[in-house]
Structures are given as structure tokens and as C-alpha cells.
Design a protein around this motif. Structure first.
Motif, mmCIF file in Angstrom:
data_model
loop_
_atom_site.group_PDB
_atom_site.id
_atom_site.type_symbol
_atom_site.label_atom_id
_atom_site.label_comp_id
_atom_site.label_asym_id
_atom_site.label_seq_id
_atom_site.Cartn_x
_atom_site.Cartn_y
_atom_site.Cartn_z
ATOM 1 N N GLY A 128 0.896 -1.134 -0.082
ATOM 2 C CA GLY A 128 -0.002 -0.102 0.034
ATOM 3 C C GLY A 128 1.013 1.310 -0.081
ATOM 4 N N ASN A 129 0.551 2.185 1.076
ATOM 5 C CA ASN A 129 1.509 3.248 1.071
ATOM 6 C C ASN A 129 2.522 3.233 2.041
ATOM 7 N N PHE A 166 5.358 4.903 6.814
ATOM 8 C CA PHE A 166 4.021 5.471 5.986
ATOM 9 C C PHE A 166 4.271 6.633 5.170
ATOM 10 N N LYS A 167 4.497 6.648 3.834
ATOM 11 C CA LYS A 167 4.626 7.762 3.082
ATOM 12 C C LYS A 167 6.018 8.250 3.609
ATOM 13 N N ASP A 168 5.990 9.709 3.748
ATOM 14 C CA ASP A 168 7.451 10.310 4.214
ATOM 15 C C ASP A 168 7.444 10.489 5.830
ATOM 16 N N GLU A 169 6.439 9.862 6.636
ATOM 17 C CA GLU A 169 6.438 10.127 7.987
ATOM 18 C C GLU A 169 7.502 9.137 8.843
ATOM 19 N N GLU A 170 7.595 9.388 10.021
ATOM 20 C CA GLU A 170 8.723 8.629 10.897
ATOM 21 C C GLU A 170 8.481 7.326 10.492
ATOM 22 N N ILE A 197 3.125 -10.723 3.754
ATOM 23 C CA ILE A 197 3.330 -9.893 2.481
ATOM 24 C C ILE A 197 3.816 -10.842 1.315
ATOM 25 N N ASN A 198 4.649 -11.700 1.741
ATOM 26 C CA ASN A 198 5.040 -12.736 0.662
ATOM 27 C C ASN A 198 3.955 -13.760 0.396
ATOM 28 N N ASN A 199 2.857 -13.806 0.967
ATOM 29 C CA ASN A 199 1.821 -14.549 0.724
ATOM 30 C C ASN A 199 0.680 -13.624 0.547
ATOM 31 N N ASP A 217 -3.490 3.295 6.306
ATOM 32 C CA ASP A 217 -3.645 2.756 4.811
ATOM 33 C C ASP A 217 -4.792 1.967 5.048
ATOM 34 N N GLU A 218 -6.069 2.623 4.929
ATOM 35 C CA GLU A 218 -7.465 1.776 4.965
ATOM 36 C C GLU A 218 -7.647 0.795 3.892
#
Length: 227
Positions: A135-136, A148-152, A168-170, A210-211
Motif C-alpha cells: 500500500g502506502n 508510511f509515506k514520508d512520515e517517521e 506480504i510474501n503470501n 492505509d485503509e
């Protein structure tokens, strides 16, 4: 200044251990030397070495047993076995439990050093390929970080990172509950299953920005990550 490579050496022959240690230290390695498998396992947990060189025949805990215990919690660190054994069955066993290379005694220091650098180079490439997008979010598996995006960045625990990596791999497939419990917890009993549920809840909270990302409980089978 070039940072030193931290290497854990488990070798119960004191003379050989010192020779290897001193030779590697002249080549910018930081060597942690242990004379038995039990000490080596404790140092592995406390020192976070980058590579392991393990003698097979050691007191208290042999190299194969040590490697199995480490592989149960770390499937990326490179492992080289040192052994006086020459039987094919021993070589096969070493690789089957997660060893990356095998060096028979006696050996030259130059050969050991070449093998160490080759493994470290290969591992670096493999780690680079484990920067994953979901996702993001960007997930840096080797560093156990989620951003997440440009956050910490969010620092994950060892088990959170490995659980997310397998999800993630599945992706979009059911991750078998029993398989992942045995791989990460070493057992699929009730208490481990409850512990896994807690880690899944923690991951859901860390991915909530990320919904589109969901970790679905597939009753009786396991979990499925969808994006």
C-alpha cells in the motif's frame, strides 16, 4: 572510517580459535570468540553479529544444534560451518539445517576469508531485495522498519517483522496458521496461537493509516493480508 564487520566465531580449540580471531582482526573484523555453543548462542543474542563461523564439534552445544536454534529466529544471517568431518551425510546435514557454507579442517585462512566475503556480499544483495512496498507503506525487513509515506519510521520487533514479511510474501493468500506458528514460535500450541493473535493485532494498528490494507482472520486456517 570503515566500520568493522562483526563476526561470531564458535571454536573450542583455543589455539585455532585465536589464530582465526587474530587473522580476521587484521582485516577489519570485530571477532567475538566463544569456546562452546551455549556461550555462542548468548553472544549471538546480545551482540547481533553479521555472520557466524561455527565449529561443528563443540562441548555443551554442537554447531548443528546451535545453528538450528538460531535459524528458528533468524533466517537471514549467513552461517559457515567448520568441521573435521568429511562424510557426505554431515555436509548434507549442515546445509539442510540452514548452513550457507562448509569448510573442512585443515583449511587456509585465505580460503575462509574469501568465503566470508562472498557470503556477506550475497547477503547484502538479498537484503536489498527485501525492501518491500505494501500500500502506502515501505517495509524494510532487514532493519525491521515500517514507514508510511514520508512520515517517521516505526520500529518493529523481530517477531513482528518476520510475521509481516511472511504475510506480504503470501499477499492475497491464506497464510497457514500452524506453519507460521512452528516457524516463528517453534510450536503451534494454544499459548503460542494466542501470542500470534496479539502480534496480528499490533500489526493491524501499525498498518491502520492505509485503509486499503487488511489482515483478515480466516477461521480455522490462518490469516490473509489483502491490499
Amino acid at each position: 572510517m570503515v566500520s568493522k564487520i562483526k563476526l561470531l566465531l564458535a571454536e573450542d580449540e583455543s589455539a585455532l580459535g585465536q589464530i582465526i580471531k587474530e587473522s580476521l582482526e587484521t582485516r577489519d573484523f570485530e571477532v567475538i570468540l566463544c569456546d562452546n555453543g551455549e556461550k555462542a548462542f548468548e553472544k549471538y543474542k546480545s551482540e547481533s553479529p553479521e555472520i557466524l563461523v561455527l565449529d561443528v564439534m563443540m562441548p555443551k552445544k554442537d554447531g548443528f544444534t546451535l545453528a538450528k536454534e538460531i535459524r528458528a529466529i533468524d533466517d537471514t544471517i549467513p552461517i559457515i560451518f567448520l568441521t573435521a568431518k568429511s562424510q557426505t551425510a554431515d555436509v548434507v546435514e549442515g546445509f539442510s539445517i540452514g548452513g550457507n557454507d562448509y569448510l573442512k579442517k585443515p583449511f587456509s585462512m585465505e580460503e575462509l576469508i574469501v568465503r566470508i566475503y562472498n557470503l556477506l556480499s550475497r547477503t547484502k544483495v538479498q537484503k536489498a531485495s527485501k525492501i518491500l512496498e505494501i500500500g502506502n507503506y515501505i517495509f524494510d525487513f532487514p532493519k525491521q522498519r515500517l514507514q508510511f509515506k514520508d512520515e517517521e519510521t516505526i520500529q518493529l520487533t523481530h517477531r513482528e517483522a518476520h510475521l509481516l514479511f511472511h504475510l506480504i510474501n503470501n499477499k492475497n493468500q491464506v497464510l497457514d496458521r500452524s506453519v507460521i506458528l512452528n516457524k516463528l514460535w517453534g510450536t503451534d500450541d494454544f499459548f503460542s496461537a494466542r501470542s500470534m493473535d496479539v502480534f496480528i493485532t499490533k500489526l493491524r494498528k501499525k498498518l491502520k493509516k492505509d485503509e486499503t490494507i487488511q489482515i483478515i482472520n480466516v477461521r480455522g486456517f490462518g490469516y490473509k493480508l489483502t491490499v
